[in-house]
Design an enzyme around this catalytic site. Sequence first.
Site, mmCIF file in Angstrom:
data_model
loop_
_atom_site.group_PDB
_atom_site.id
_atom_site.type_symbol
_atom_site.label_atom_id
_atom_site.label_comp_id
_atom_site.label_asym_id
_atom_site.label_seq_id
_atom_site.Cartn_x
_atom_site.Cartn_y
_atom_site.Cartn_z
ATOM 1 N N HIS A 1 24.209 91.019 16.225
ATOM 2 C CA HIS A 1 23.474 90.497 17.379
ATOM 3 C C HIS A 1 21.990 90.806 17.263
ATOM 4 O O HIS A 1 21.143 89.930 17.504
ATOM 5 C CB HIS A 1 24.028 91.100 18.665
ATOM 6 N N GLU A 2 21.663 92.035 16.895
ATOM 7 C CA GLU A 2 20.254 92.417 16.791
ATOM 8 C C GLU A 2 19.555 91.618 15.693
ATOM 9 O O GLU A 2 18.400 91.214 15.853
ATOM 10 C CB GLU A 2 20.129 93.923 16.527
ATOM 11 N N PHE B 1 27.360 94.507 16.848
ATOM 12 C CA PHE B 1 26.118 95.018 17.441
ATOM 13 C C PHE B 1 24.936 94.731 16.528
ATOM 14 O O PHE B 1 23.915 94.165 16.955
ATOM 15 C CB PHE B 1 26.261 96.517 17.700
ATOM 16 N N HIS C 1 18.400 101.084 19.629
ATOM 17 C CA HIS C 1 19.008 99.883 20.200
ATOM 18 C C HIS C 1 18.577 98.668 19.380
ATOM 19 O O HIS C 1 19.402 97.884 18.942
ATOM 20 C CB HIS C 1 18.574 99.733 21.661
ATOM 21 N N LYS D 1 19.284 87.714 16.971
ATOM 22 C CA LYS D 1 18.326 87.477 18.057
ATOM 23 C C LYS D 1 16.914 87.913 17.697
ATOM 24 O O LYS D 1 15.939 87.215 18.020
ATOM 25 C CB LYS D 1 18.785 88.194 19.326
ATOM 26 N N HIS D 2 16.776 89.043 17.055
ATOM 27 C CA HIS D 2 15.452 89.630 16.834
ATOM 28 C C HIS D 2 15.035 89.680 15.364
ATOM 29 O O HIS D 2 13.907 89.339 15.018
ATOM 30 C CB HIS D 2 15.407 91.041 17.421
#
Length: 256
Positions: free
Chosen positions: A129-130, A126, A73, A133-134
């Site tokens: 986004h990862e 996907f 994830h 954000k991270h």
Amino acid sequence: MALYRRIPLIAFCANAVSSQNPSSLGVRSKESIFDFYVLAMSYQAEFCHKHRSDHFDGCLHPLEEWRGALTIHGLWPQNSDGTWPAKCTDEPFDPTVLDDIGFEKFTRLWPNVKAESRGEPGYTDFWAHEWTKHGTCSGLDQDRYFGGALDRAVPTPSLVKERYGATISKGDLVQAYGGAGSVALVCEHGRYLSEARFCLQRNSDNSAGERMLCNRSVLDEDNCGEEIFVANFDSDPFLKASVTNIGSDLFELVED
């Protein structure tokens, strides 16, 4: 086709799954300063069941190795006090990282089951986004961030595959992942295996290191009961559970 899915009577009273990073304390800063990583791995069959009305292509045509196995994830910088940095820079996701690392590796270990095929709008959303954000808080470039996460993917214990479409003991699964403190198991409705979260050391160069025991802020995200159901993909024939085994369980009829 009519499929059945076992639902325990207590499921409706269980805690819902947290969709956020493993802490209820929230974002502390936008600086890439953190103590360790959380590696979150998802069970796609459960995700697909939850979103079955969307008819995602990866859910309708899953890879064989996704059956009874978890995939990545995200890799999340985390602080020991339960906070985490987020969206630390404005650097956009670079889709060429897929080819730099290997598209086939992403497909197997870090898939985007929502998108139909490469090149279509939204296909990289996907991973973007990862990263946004991270990954921007990792202090790493994109090849090292994504490549490091893929290299640190935790193999799924064989008993998950063996119990595909059936139930498994939480104690057995925790032990297979390394024992108490080594993993936080997250379940939909406290019952259906959705995610496993692991803690990784942060190396001196900010890369993801070896697995470590998780602290309380991560372990508190564990919400699975003592019996966990390992979903099968809705596109599969109905497996294992049958009405003759109803016992104290209910069955949910899902029209496909």
